[in-house]
Design a protein around this motif. Structure first.
Motif, mmCIF file in Angstrom:
data_model
loop_
_atom_site.group_PDB
_atom_site.id
_atom_site.type_symbol
_atom_site.label_atom_id
_atom_site.label_comp_id
_atom_site.label_asym_id
_atom_site.label_seq_id
_atom_site.Cartn_x
_atom_site.Cartn_y
_atom_site.Cartn_z
ATOM 1 N N MET A 30 0.811 -1.224 0.000
ATOM 2 C CA MET A 30 0.000 0.000 0.000
ATOM 3 C C MET A 30 0.846 1.276 0.000
ATOM 4 O O MET A 30 0.305 2.378 -0.082
ATOM 5 N N GLN A 31 2.178 1.131 0.112
ATOM 6 C CA GLN A 31 3.045 2.310 0.155
ATOM 7 C C GLN A 31 3.005 3.079 -1.172
ATOM 8 O O GLN A 31 2.772 2.492 -2.235
ATOM 9 N N PRO A 32 3.279 4.395 -1.154
ATOM 10 C CA PRO A 32 3.481 5.126 -2.407
ATOM 11 C C PRO A 32 4.574 4.432 -3.225
ATOM 12 O O PRO A 32 5.605 4.034 -2.677
ATOM 13 N N GLY A 33 4.315 4.252 -4.501
ATOM 14 C CA GLY A 33 5.276 3.516 -5.322
ATOM 15 C C GLY A 33 5.038 2.026 -5.315
ATOM 16 O O GLY A 33 5.609 1.308 -6.129
ATOM 17 N N LEU A 252 -4.398 -12.378 -4.501
ATOM 18 C CA LEU A 252 -5.277 -11.407 -5.153
ATOM 19 C C LEU A 252 -6.741 -11.777 -4.915
ATOM 20 O O LEU A 252 -7.572 -10.907 -4.610
ATOM 21 N N ASP A 253 -7.054 -13.055 -5.008
ATOM 22 C CA ASP A 253 -8.421 -13.504 -4.744
ATOM 23 C C ASP A 253 -8.797 -13.304 -3.270
ATOM 24 O O ASP A 253 -9.901 -12.853 -2.954
ATOM 25 N N ASP A 254 -7.865 -13.655 -2.382
ATOM 26 C CA ASP A 254 -8.173 -13.645 -0.944
ATOM 27 C C ASP A 254 -8.189 -12.241 -0.344
ATOM 28 O O ASP A 254 -8.956 -11.967 0.574
ATOM 29 N N HIS A 255 -7.299 -11.358 -0.854
ATOM 30 C CA HIS A 255 -7.086 -10.075 -0.179
ATOM 31 C C HIS A 255 -7.188 -8.852 -1.102
ATOM 32 O O HIS A 255 -6.875 -7.742 -0.680
ATOM 33 N N ARG A 256 -7.563 -9.083 -2.352
ATOM 34 C CA ARG A 256 -7.811 -7.986 -3.289
ATOM 35 C C ARG A 256 -6.610 -7.050 -3.444
ATOM 36 O O ARG A 256 -6.760 -5.846 -3.609
ATOM 37 N N THR A 257 -5.424 -7.619 -3.357
ATOM 38 C CA THR A 257 -4.199 -6.835 -3.490
ATOM 39 C C THR A 257 -3.251 -7.552 -4.442
ATOM 40 O O THR A 257 -3.015 -8.758 -4.299
ATOM 41 N N VAL A 283 2.212 -14.756 13.767
ATOM 42 C CA VAL A 283 3.166 -14.792 12.650
ATOM 43 C C VAL A 283 2.967 -13.528 11.825
ATOM 44 O O VAL A 283 1.845 -13.234 11.390
ATOM 45 N N LEU A 284 4.038 -12.791 11.620
ATOM 46 C CA LEU A 284 3.982 -11.567 10.813
ATOM 47 C C LEU A 284 4.576 -11.845 9.445
ATOM 48 O O LEU A 284 5.712 -12.321 9.341
ATOM 49 N N VAL A 285 3.825 -11.553 8.385
ATOM 50 C CA VAL A 285 4.378 -11.639 7.029
ATOM 51 C C VAL A 285 4.443 -10.237 6.445
ATOM 52 O O VAL A 285 3.484 -9.458 6.543
ATOM 53 N N ILE A 286 5.596 -9.912 5.881
ATOM 54 C CA ILE A 286 5.771 -8.611 5.248
ATOM 55 C C ILE A 286 5.283 -8.719 3.801
ATOM 56 O O ILE A 286 5.920 -9.378 2.970
ATOM 57 N N VAL A 287 4.148 -8.103 3.514
ATOM 58 C CA VAL A 287 3.601 -8.109 2.148
ATOM 59 C C VAL A 287 4.287 -6.965 1.415
ATOM 60 O O VAL A 287 3.783 -5.841 1.346
ATOM 61 N N CYS A 288 5.473 -7.270 0.872
ATOM 62 C CA CYS A 288 6.404 -6.210 0.434
ATOM 63 C C CYS A 288 5.956 -5.485 -0.826
ATOM 64 O O CYS A 288 6.416 -4.383 -1.103
ATOM 65 N N THR A 292 5.622 -3.036 -10.365
ATOM 66 C CA THR A 292 5.354 -3.203 -11.797
ATOM 67 C C THR A 292 4.479 -4.412 -12.109
ATOM 68 O O THR A 292 4.268 -4.736 -13.272
ATOM 69 N N ALA A 293 3.975 -5.092 -11.084
ATOM 70 C CA ALA A 293 3.158 -6.286 -11.320
ATOM 71 C C ALA A 293 1.826 -5.928 -11.978
ATOM 72 O O ALA A 293 1.213 -4.911 -11.650
ATOM 73 N N THR A 294 1.399 -6.769 -12.889
ATOM 74 C CA THR A 294 0.060 -6.666 -13.472
ATOM 75 C C THR A 294 -0.560 -8.059 -13.494
ATOM 76 O O THR A 294 0.152 -9.069 -13.439
ATOM 77 N N ILE A 295 -1.870 -8.104 -13.585
ATOM 78 C CA ILE A 295 -2.539 -9.408 -13.689
ATOM 79 C C ILE A 295 -2.073 -10.125 -14.952
ATOM 80 O O ILE A 295 -1.813 -11.333 -14.952
ATOM 81 N N GLU A 296 -1.932 -9.364 -16.044
ATOM 82 C CA GLU A 296 -1.502 -9.957 -17.313
ATOM 83 C C GLU A 296 -0.126 -10.597 -17.184
ATOM 84 O O GLU A 296 0.107 -11.706 -17.686
#
Length: 303
Positions: A30-33, A252-257, A283-288, A292-296
């Protein structure tokens, strides 16, 4: 003024169900960039700007370069980013959108980095993608936020490329009295430079990197990342490219990210329940993230 933002800390029911422990997600996507990089890069750029730097130079076509470009735009400092020829058109476009001057040079990051270094003058600040104590100090703030939100993790899961995130998370854990908390350091099979060093008992460089998790493609981790593996429990974990991509799509399905395969690597460890975590409470997971990721692109990698 901080260039990074305080990101949400969310409990994940799907991931908790996979591993049999409570899983918390630090939502750095969610960070800028789009990635955690702005924490360290933003902090470093603020420091250099305060000391009079008139230009920022970077050598990354991915998350770090975009973070430098964003920081430069926010601070009103011109930015040059040197990228290798392998950098996608989307990444170049995003860099241009942030107002950076983009120079394409060389077949690898190493060649791009050499040119970037050669452009540096006394008036410039060079912002390394992962090997700089200022970066680690900035990245550590994510752990400060987790603890401030009331969670003291007893395990951390993160992806490792050059090791800047590992070094920063370690610093954050230490300054919050979490010195002995184990870190599960996840790499793809084609980028496992940290595990190679741990196995060798010394800092080593792997002959080549390969695969879809290009943000993890460092042939050698920074020395600090290896030192962390000697100072606290660091458990190396490897996943396949396919597992990383499938984890991105499941996430993406589970968390819309939407995240990139480099982030998918750590998620794949949890989705695949690859290491027993059921004795852990938090348990902490860093969702880093992944700029540049796209669904395609994910579907194309899936094949």
């Amino acid at each position: 003024m901080s260039l990074s933002i305080k990101t949400p800390l969310l409990h994940s029911l799907p991931l908790s169900q996979c591993v049999g422990a409570k899983v918390w997600m630090k939502m750095e996507a969610m960070q800028p960039g789009g990635s955690f990089k702005i924490r360290g890069v933003g902090f470093a750029c603020e420091q250099h700007h305060a000391q009079g730097a008139q230009r920022f130079i970077s050598s990354s076509g991915g998350n770090a370069g975009l973070a430098v470009a964003y920081a430069g735009r926010r601070l009103g400092v011109p930015v040059i980013v040197v990228v290798p020829e392998t950098t996608t058109a989307r990444a170049r476009s995003l860099l241009g959108l942030e107002g950076a001057e983009v120079i394409v040079h060389g077949k690898s990051w190493f060649e791009a980095n050499e040119l970037a270094r050669s452009l540096q003058t006394a008036a410039d600040a060079f912002i390394h993608p992962f090997d700089d104590p200022l970066l680690w100090q900035g990245h550590a703030s994510m752990i400060d936020e987790v603890v401030a939100d009331g969670v003291r993790p007893d395990a951390v899961v993160l992806s490792v490329g050059g090791g800047g995130l590992l070094a920063g998370v370690d610093e954050g854990l230490r300054r919050n009295g979490l010195d002995s908390v184990p870190v599960y350091a996840v790499e793809t099979q084609g980028t496992a430079s940290l595990q190679a060093s741990i196995n060798a008992g010394q800092l080593v460089e792997i002959p080549a990197v390969s695969g879809v998790a290009t943000s993890l493609a460092a042939r050698q981790v920074c020395r600090r990342a290896y030192e962390v593996s000697r100072e606290r429990p660091v458990i190396p974990v490897q996943v396949t490219d396919q597992e990383a991509v499938e984890a991105c799509l499941a996430y993406l399905d589970d968390h819309r990210t939407l995240v990139e395969p480099a982030c998918g690597a750590s998620l794949a460890m949890l989705y695949g329940n690859k290491t027993p975590l059921d004795e852990r409470s938090n348990v902490l997971v860093i969702v880093c993230g992944g700029s540049t990721a796209t669904i395609e692109s994910l579907l194309a990698m899936r094949g």
